[in-house]
Design an enzyme around this catalytic site. Structure first.
Site, short mmCIF file in Angstrom:
data_model
loop_
_atom_site.label_atom_id
_atom_site.label_comp_id
_atom_site.label_asym_id
_atom_site.label_seq_id
_atom_site.Cartn_x
_atom_site.Cartn_y
_atom_site.Cartn_z
CG ASP A 105 -6.78 -1.40 0.96
OD1 ASP A 105 -5.66 -0.99 0.56
OD2 ASP A 105 -7.75 -0.66 1.11
CG ASP A 126 -7.36 0.48 -3.98
OD1 ASP A 126 -7.07 -0.04 -5.08
OD2 ASP A 126 -8.50 0.90 -3.70
CD GLU A 144 -3.95 4.32 0.70
OE1 GLU A 144 -5.00 4.07 0.07
OE2 GLU A 144 -3.30 3.45 1.32
CG ASP A 161 -5.61 2.43 3.68
OD1 ASP A 161 -5.10 3.02 4.66
OD2 ASP A 161 -6.55 2.91 3.01
#
Length: 685
Positions: free
Chosen positions: A542, A544, A467, A540
């Site tokens: 998180d 997203d 990412e 990541d």
């Protein structure tokens, strides 16, 4: 079925094979085959009975005579087959074991502690397939004799199988034992060639190998092979007081020098298995005790020889004891390699079983009560519990050998040989795969943003779908360029569950993924053509990042499903926090959730350690330096990854359509109905 067909099939059409008739009707079921191997198996069954007497400590000499008329004679000085009358059958012990299947002294446990013949079929099967079978038993001061023709007891009126035969039951006493004469059993049989294929015959070399191997395994017994040659008898004696050490010396190739001395590994252990008691009632978790004896050494060559035996019976196809041995040598050798400085380079793969076995000569022998085999021919041991027993014994011994100051130098030489073998194997594999990858990629221009790995094995190569460009920088420095490739993705890819195939393939990020993998899409997806052994989604930790992973998984599930079905799609698990302690020897612990971080801090503070505060939180992969990213997310030895599976394709399709499909209302309803399942404290806000 028509009425006429039913009337043609009645009770009279059913066949009931009694006694030894089943052996004659289907000999392959009892002796493995009807070629020369089957004939040699007959011999093995008879000599194994005598060997069991030697293992039990009652026989010291076994003589095998191959007569000129094709008959085989086996003489031992054991206790002799029991001659008394068996209460239940009314037959003598001799007639019982030679005319009844599954009869013998190896079922109740009182006759033999360990035995190679456990089905009670061996001698009776030989009897059933023989023109003539003579047995003489020296026991209780008397000489007992009995003869059989195709399993039926009786009397022959002359020598050889063509003499007139008169059926008659009962064991005959023919004389008294001479002063000083030892007890024992003498067996002579003439097998019936009609039950075997044309040209099948007893293999003398196979007989010789059988006696030699057994002499290695039972050092207290002397084996003699007498062969009739031109009206004379040639004689060979097999006796090896050093047992398995002598066997390893014999099996080792003549053209190679030893790298180590012969390691003799002995030990015992217990295991549990379900077993029937004397009444046939199944008992759960019966404790068994097994004895393990292994001898091995490494040589300078490349050949590997590992022979396996159970209760002196050779297991051609190995089995559970071989599996335990393999696990033990790989684990113990790799532990020793990792502890020895200078053997493995950083990020270098540990040796495999192929590397460890290169140049090794080993003999594995286990003794256990009532072993289980995959067939009557006992080619493969299937007793499950023996795996852990032998693994534990071998691991302990090899660990002691590598750490003992007296053998440490020798052990290091062996470890260096194994590591060198691993490097040669990998180099050769890389050269082959390099040619394969070059052929596959000729004329195909890869996306410029691909950070590919060097030519290496497809099965070992990993493609990280990363990412963002910020994470790419750290990943480029952290990766092992030999086998780890990187493909950065900008933003979120298209939701393929909503989009058409045309729109999907027009998406630049998806087109790059398909092009780099090189195996196509949809129904034409060709898994063997894929350029990487694993695909790892690295986003990541998180919300997203979770969304990006979900979109990528949806892409693979819809258009490249074989990657998931073959277990080759993974999701990396980067940490959220880095907990560091203060002091002389600071400790670093990575945690993956808020709750885990808080509990880790409490545990360390309770232990009297100070924590660097505030605890750093990684907002993304790009915030990690190369060492942190390697240790937590990319190092195969320390990372945690989740394999994406597809156990229920129909349920997966429904879930994808519900969560990622075009219809909004079912998704909204599901979110509302499932809201009670949300852990408020786990929300990453």
């Amino acid at each position: 079925m028509t009425a006429s067909a039913e009337s043609l099939y009645g009770a009279d059409d059913l066949t009931h094979l009694e006694g030894l008739e089943a052996v004659r009707k289907r000999p392959g079921m009892y002796i493995g085959s009807t070629d020369s191997r089957g004939i040699n198996h007959l011999f093995a069954e008879v000599v194994d009975n005598s060997t069991d007497e030697g293992v039990a400590g009652h026989a010291t000499k076994i003589v095998v005579t191959l007569h000129a008329d094709g008959s085989v004679q086996v003489d031992d000085d054991g206790r002799g087959i029991p001659t008394g009358v068996h209460a239940k059958s009314g037959l003598s012990g001799v007639e019982l074991v030679l005319t009844r299947l599954h009869a013998g002294g190896k079922f109740g446990g009182s006759g033999y502690k360990t035995s190679g013949g456990l089905h009670g079929v061996g001698a009776s099967a030989v009897n059933a397939l023989s023109h003539r079978y003579d047995v003489t038993v020296r026991r209780d001061g008397k000489v007992h004799q009995m003869s059989f023709s195709h399993g039926k007891p009786g009397v022959f009126e002359g020598p050889g199988p063509k003499a007139k035969f008169t059926p008659r039951s009962g064991l005959q006493v023919t004389g008294k034992m001479k002063r000083g004469e030892r007890t024992g059993t003498s067996t002579r049989y003439w097998y019936d060639a009609r039950y075997f294929e044309n040209g099948a015959a007893l293999d003398t070399e196979g007989v010789r190998n059988k006696l030699r191997n057994t002499a290695f395994l039972v050092p207290g017994v002397t084996y003699v092979l007498r062969t009739a040659v031109d009206d004379a008898i040639s004689e060979e004696t097999f006796h090896y007081p050093d047992g398995l050490r002598d066997m390893v010396e014999f099996l080792s190739p003549d053209n190679e020098k030893p790298v180590s001395g012969t390691l003799l590994i002995t030990g015992e252990g217990t295991y549990r298995e379900n077993a029937a008691d004397e009444n046939g009632v199944m008992q759960s978790k019966v404790e068994r005790r097994a004895e393990v004896e292994v001898a091995l050494r490494w040589g300078t060559g490349y050949e590997r020889t590992v022979e396996c035996f159970t209760n002196t019976i050779r297991n051609v196809h190995g089995g559970t004891h071989k599996r335990g041995f393999d696990r033990a040598v790989v684990k113990s050798v790799n532990e020793a390699v990792s502890k020895t400085r200078g053997l493995l380079k950083p990020k270098e793969d540990p040796p495999t079983i192929e590397d460890v076995l290169e140049g090794m000569t080993a003999v594995i022998h286990v003794r256990l009560p009532e072993p289980q085999f995959t067939s009557q021919t006992k080619d493969e041991l299937s007793t499950a519990g023996i795996t852990k027993v032998i693994q534990g014994v071998v691991e302990r011994h090899i660990k002691a050998w590598t750490e003992d100051r007296r053998t440490k130098t020798e052990a290091k030489t062996v470890l260096q040989k194994i590591v060198d073998a691993s490097r040669v194997r990998l180099t050769q594999k890389q050269q082959k795969d390099a040619a394969r990858r070059k052929t596959a990629l000729e004329g195909a221009a890869m996306p410029p943003k691909l950070v590919d790995c060097r030519s290496t094995g497809v099965s070992r190569a990993e493609l990280f779908l990363v990412e963002g460009d910020s994470a790419l920088g750290s990943a480029r420095m952290a990766r092992v360029s030999e086998y780890q490739a990187l493909l950065p993705l900008r933003g979120k890819i298209l939701n393929v569950q909503k989009a058409s195939l045309g729109d999907t393939l027009k998406n630049a990020e998806i087109a790059s993924i398909v092009q780099v993998l090189g195996a196509g899409t949809g129904r034409t997806f060709d898994l063997p053509a894929m350029r990487y052994g694993r695909v790892i989604l690295m986003a990541d930790a998180d919300v997203d990042g979770s969304h990006i992973r979900t979109l990528l998984i949806t892409l693979f599930a819809k258009y490249m499903r074989p990657v998931i079905e073959d277990g080759r799609l993974y999701a990396a698990m980067p940490p959220l926090h880095k907990v560091v302690t203060k002091g002389r020897n600071p400790e670093t612990i990575f945690t993956f959730t808020q709750r885990e971080m808080e509990s880790t801090v409490k545990r360390l503070e309770a232990a009297g350690k100070q924590i660097v505060t505030p605890v750093p939180r990684f907002k993304g992969l790009g915030e990690m330096d190369a060492d942190e990213l390697w240790e937590t997310t990319m190092n195969p030895a320390t990372r945690s990854v989740r394999r994406i599976t597809l156990d229920d394709a129909e349920a997966a399709e429904a879930a994808l359509e519900l969560l990622m499909g075009e219809k909004v209302e079912p998704r909204r309803n599901w979110l509302v109905e499932s809201s009670h399942r949300v852990d408020q404290e786990a929300i990453d806000a």
